[in-house]
Design a protein around this motif. Structure first.
Motif, short mmCIF file in Angstrom:
data_model
loop_
_atom_site.label_atom_id
_atom_site.label_comp_id
_atom_site.label_asym_id
_atom_site.label_seq_id
_atom_site.Cartn_x
_atom_site.Cartn_y
_atom_site.Cartn_z
N ALA A 195 0.81 -1.22 0.00
CA ALA A 195 0.00 0.00 0.00
C ALA A 195 0.85 1.27 0.00
O ALA A 195 0.43 2.30 -0.53
CB ALA A 195 -0.93 -0.01 1.21
N ASP A 196 2.04 1.25 0.57
CA ASP A 196 2.85 2.46 0.71
C ASP A 196 3.25 3.05 -0.63
O ASP A 196 3.51 4.24 -0.73
CB ASP A 196 4.11 2.16 1.53
CG ASP A 196 3.78 1.78 2.97
OD1 ASP A 196 2.69 2.16 3.43
OD2 ASP A 196 4.60 1.11 3.61
N ARG A 197 3.29 2.23 -1.66
CA ARG A 197 3.79 2.71 -2.95
C ARG A 197 2.70 3.23 -3.85
O ARG A 197 2.97 3.66 -4.98
CB ARG A 197 4.55 1.60 -3.66
CG ARG A 197 3.74 0.34 -3.86
CD ARG A 197 4.51 -0.72 -4.58
NE ARG A 197 4.80 -0.35 -5.96
CZ ARG A 197 5.20 -1.22 -6.88
NH1 ARG A 197 5.35 -2.48 -6.56
NH2 ARG A 197 5.44 -0.82 -8.10
N TYR A 198 1.46 3.21 -3.40
CA TYR A 198 0.35 3.53 -4.30
C TYR A 198 -0.30 4.89 -4.03
O TYR A 198 -1.23 5.27 -4.74
CB TYR A 198 -0.73 2.45 -4.20
CG TYR A 198 -0.27 1.13 -4.75
CD1 TYR A 198 0.07 1.00 -6.09
CD2 TYR A 198 -0.18 0.01 -3.94
CE1 TYR A 198 0.50 -0.21 -6.61
CE2 TYR A 198 0.24 -1.21 -4.44
CZ TYR A 198 0.58 -1.31 -5.78
OH TYR A 198 1.01 -2.51 -6.28
N ASP A 199 0.17 5.64 -3.07
CA ASP A 199 -0.47 6.91 -2.75
C ASP A 199 -0.49 7.86 -3.94
O ASP A 199 -1.52 8.47 -4.24
CB ASP A 199 0.24 7.58 -1.56
CG ASP A 199 -0.08 6.89 -0.25
OD1 ASP A 199 -0.86 5.93 -0.27
OD2 ASP A 199 0.45 7.31 0.80
N ASN A 200 0.64 7.99 -4.64
CA ASN A 200 0.70 8.91 -5.77
C ASN A 200 -0.24 8.48 -6.90
O ASN A 200 -0.85 9.32 -7.57
CB ASN A 200 2.13 9.02 -6.29
CG ASN A 200 3.03 9.80 -5.35
OD1 ASN A 200 2.55 10.62 -4.56
ND2 ASN A 200 4.33 9.55 -5.42
N ILE A 201 -0.35 7.16 -7.12
CA ILE A 201 -1.24 6.67 -8.18
C ILE A 201 -2.69 6.96 -7.81
O ILE A 201 -3.49 7.38 -8.67
CB ILE A 201 -1.02 5.17 -8.42
CG1 ILE A 201 0.44 4.89 -8.74
CG2 ILE A 201 -1.91 4.67 -9.55
CD1 ILE A 201 0.76 3.42 -8.88
N LEU A 202 -3.06 6.75 -6.54
CA LEU A 202 -4.43 7.04 -6.11
C LEU A 202 -4.74 8.54 -6.26
O LEU A 202 -5.85 8.90 -6.64
CB LEU A 202 -4.62 6.61 -4.66
CG LEU A 202 -4.64 5.09 -4.41
CD1 LEU A 202 -4.73 4.79 -2.92
CD2 LEU A 202 -5.79 4.42 -5.15
N LEU A 203 -3.75 9.38 -6.00
CA LEU A 203 -3.96 10.81 -6.16
C LEU A 203 -4.12 11.17 -7.64
O LEU A 203 -4.93 12.04 -8.00
CB LEU A 203 -2.80 11.60 -5.54
CG LEU A 203 -2.72 11.56 -4.00
CD1 LEU A 203 -1.46 12.26 -3.52
CD2 LEU A 203 -3.96 12.21 -3.39
N MET A 204 -3.36 10.51 -8.51
CA MET A 204 -3.50 10.72 -9.95
C MET A 204 -4.91 10.30 -10.40
O MET A 204 -5.55 10.99 -11.20
CB MET A 204 -2.44 9.93 -10.72
CG MET A 204 -1.03 10.45 -10.56
SD MET A 204 0.19 9.35 -11.36
CE MET A 204 -0.32 9.48 -13.09
N LEU A 205 -5.38 9.15 -9.89
CA LEU A 205 -6.71 8.68 -10.26
C LEU A 205 -7.78 9.64 -9.74
O LEU A 205 -8.75 9.94 -10.45
CB LEU A 205 -6.93 7.28 -9.69
CG LEU A 205 -8.31 6.64 -9.93
CD1 LEU A 205 -8.61 6.57 -11.43
CD2 LEU A 205 -8.37 5.25 -9.31
N ALA A 206 -7.61 10.13 -8.52
CA ALA A 206 -8.57 11.09 -7.98
C ALA A 206 -8.61 12.36 -8.81
O ALA A 206 -9.68 12.93 -9.06
CB ALA A 206 -8.21 11.42 -6.52
N HIS A 207 -7.44 12.80 -9.28
CA HIS A 207 -7.39 13.99 -10.13
C HIS A 207 -8.11 13.74 -11.45
O HIS A 207 -8.83 14.62 -11.96
CB HIS A 207 -5.93 14.37 -10.39
CG HIS A 207 -5.76 15.55 -11.32
ND1 HIS A 207 -6.04 16.84 -10.95
CD2 HIS A 207 -5.37 15.60 -12.63
CE1 HIS A 207 -5.81 17.65 -11.97
NE2 HIS A 207 -5.41 16.92 -13.00
#
Length: 446
Positions: free
Chosen positions: A161-173
């Motif tokens: 899970a630690d490596r996915y924060d930026n991807i989740l933020l990209m998806l949210a954007h």
């Protein structure tokens, strides 16, 4: 695939394409084949195929530019695919399936993102977060089409899970960029994963009126409930339809503690949600505990006009609790449509619905069995499930009991009793006749 590309290059065909499904296994095949020392044989095979196409469609190919059918590299192939897929003028629904294929890397991203330049209505992404990063990055300089529906089926290939924060933020954007068009959002996970950051980072979507959630049974489900609670409450004045079901697709065992844990997560989440304008609630009871589903109904019952409550057999006692969750029908807002079941149909069950929902317009019951009186045990004949019919005597007694009932105040106009259990040889006109007589407002019986 080359033949398909050749056909899609033809404008009369291209303009008729409405739905496109892409799975980039072709890139792995091409890379693996072109890495062989005998890559010349691949080119010769393409040449032979080109000859067949020219022979079979000679007239058409004389009139229209031909598709280049010899590719020196895999990137040449993908360049042609990008040009073709971005030239489907009437494409409305686009489905991407991209997970696994570790040797492919980011190569398919440009091909997969090329149809996103079109005027799409619906986008379905069945994709791992690792691959989603490539697709979003390949399209970061252009705006997405004005999608009305976004269906996310997310997989996580490494569960770190630690490596996915930026991807989740990209998806949210990406989701937030659809604020002027998005009406329906579906979120489903292959494995339990914390999506709280995603829900928290999505900005207000003023047109969003339908949300569909598939909740993994195992911890952490969809993550910290606060993320989803905040998202739902932020859209309290826009959401009209909420669909809830549970899933266990990732192969983890279905143990009792999973059901208890899922129930606790749902109770903690939906008991704190306020949706002021919700009118339709859909809950699948296949894996969702009845008690948790009932909490959802109680939470939203004041504004509901439609309820779908299916997936697990409901006893009379369950239906008593379910119908009691709604406010008195004298209120202005009342339940007008319900689809419920499977149930055991009895005269007392019909009494219950007529008493609790006198304003109901349409009722659909998934009937598992029929008994002449509540509490009777249904009897079946037949050796296998495929040819089992219920005892005709019980069904006849049910009909006789219904002949003595008259629901003069019930405004029900449409009744659907879906069943494969009662005797197929019995004249269905008997059912129609008895319900038409007992419910004066009834106009359609199925």
């Amino acid at each position: 695939m080359i033949w398909t590309l050749a056909r899609l290059k033809d404008p009369p065909v291209a303009k008729r394409v409405r739905i496109l499904h892409l799975y980039p296994h072709f890139v792995k095949d091409a890379l693996d084949t072109m890495d062989l020392s005998s890559s010349q044989s691949l080119l010769s095979k393409f040449g032979e195929l080109a000859g067949l196409i020219r022979d079979q469609k000679k007239l058409i190919l004389k009139q229209k530019p031909r598709l280049p059918l010899k590719f020196k590299t895999c990137r040449d192939l993908m360049q042609v695919m990008m040009e073709i897929f971005s030239g489907l003028p009437n494409l409305t629904d686009y489905h991407i399936l991209w997970c696994g294929l570790p040797s492919v890397g980011s190569d398919p991203a440009l091909v997969l993102s090329s149809p996103l330049r079109l005027n799409l209505r619906c986008l379905r992404l069945e994709i791992s977060l690792e691959k989603l990063q490539y697709v979003l990055s390949s399209f970061h300089n252009q705006s997405l089409p004005e999608l009305e529906e976004l269906d996310l089926f997310i997989r996580v290939e490494h569960l770190n899970a630690d490596r996915y924060d930026n991807i989740l933020l990209m998806l949210a954007h990406m989701i937030s960029s659809l604020h002027s068009s998005l009406r329906k959002l579906t979120v489903q996970l292959w494995e339990p994963f914390d999506l709280s950051l995603l829900f928290a980072a999505i900005s207000y979507l003023p047109l969003l009126d339908k949300l569909s959630l598939s909740i993994p049974m195992s911890f952490p489900n969809l993550g910290n409930p606060d993320g989803l609670i905040g998202f739902l409450n932020a859209h309290s004045n826009t959401l009209r339809t909420l669909s809830i079901r549970a899933s266990e697709l990732g192969g983890r065992s279905l143990m009792m503690h999973n059901e208890l844990q899922l129930g606790a997560w749902m109770d903690q989440t939906f008991s704190k949600v306020h949706l002021a304008c919700i009118t339709k609630l859909e809950i699948s009871l296949y894996l969702v505990p009845f008690e948790s589903a009932l909490i959802c109904v109680r939470t939203f019952s004041n504004t509901l006009t439609s309820l779908v409550f299916t997936g697990s057999h409901l006893a009379y006692e369950d239906l008593d609790l379910l119908t009691a969750a709604f406010p008195p029908s004298c209120q202005k807002q009342a339940l007008h449509h319900a689809r419920i079941g499977p149930v055991t149909l009895s005269p007392q069950l019909i009494d219950l619905f007529a008493e609790r929902f006198p304003e109901m317009d349409k009722l659909e019951l998934l009937v598992k069995s029929i008994v002449p009186s509540e509490g009777d045990v249904p009897l079946f004949c037949g050796r296998s499930n495929s040819d089992r019919d219920q005892d005709e005597g019980q069904v006849r007694r049910f009909i006789e009991e219904m002949k003595h009932r008259h629901y003069s105040d019930w405004k029900l106009r449409y009744l659907d009793l879906s069943s494969g259990s009662y005797p197929r040889l019995m004249n269905e006109e008997q059912f129609k006749s008895v319900f038409m007589q007992s419910i004066p407002a009834l106009r359609t019986f199925v």
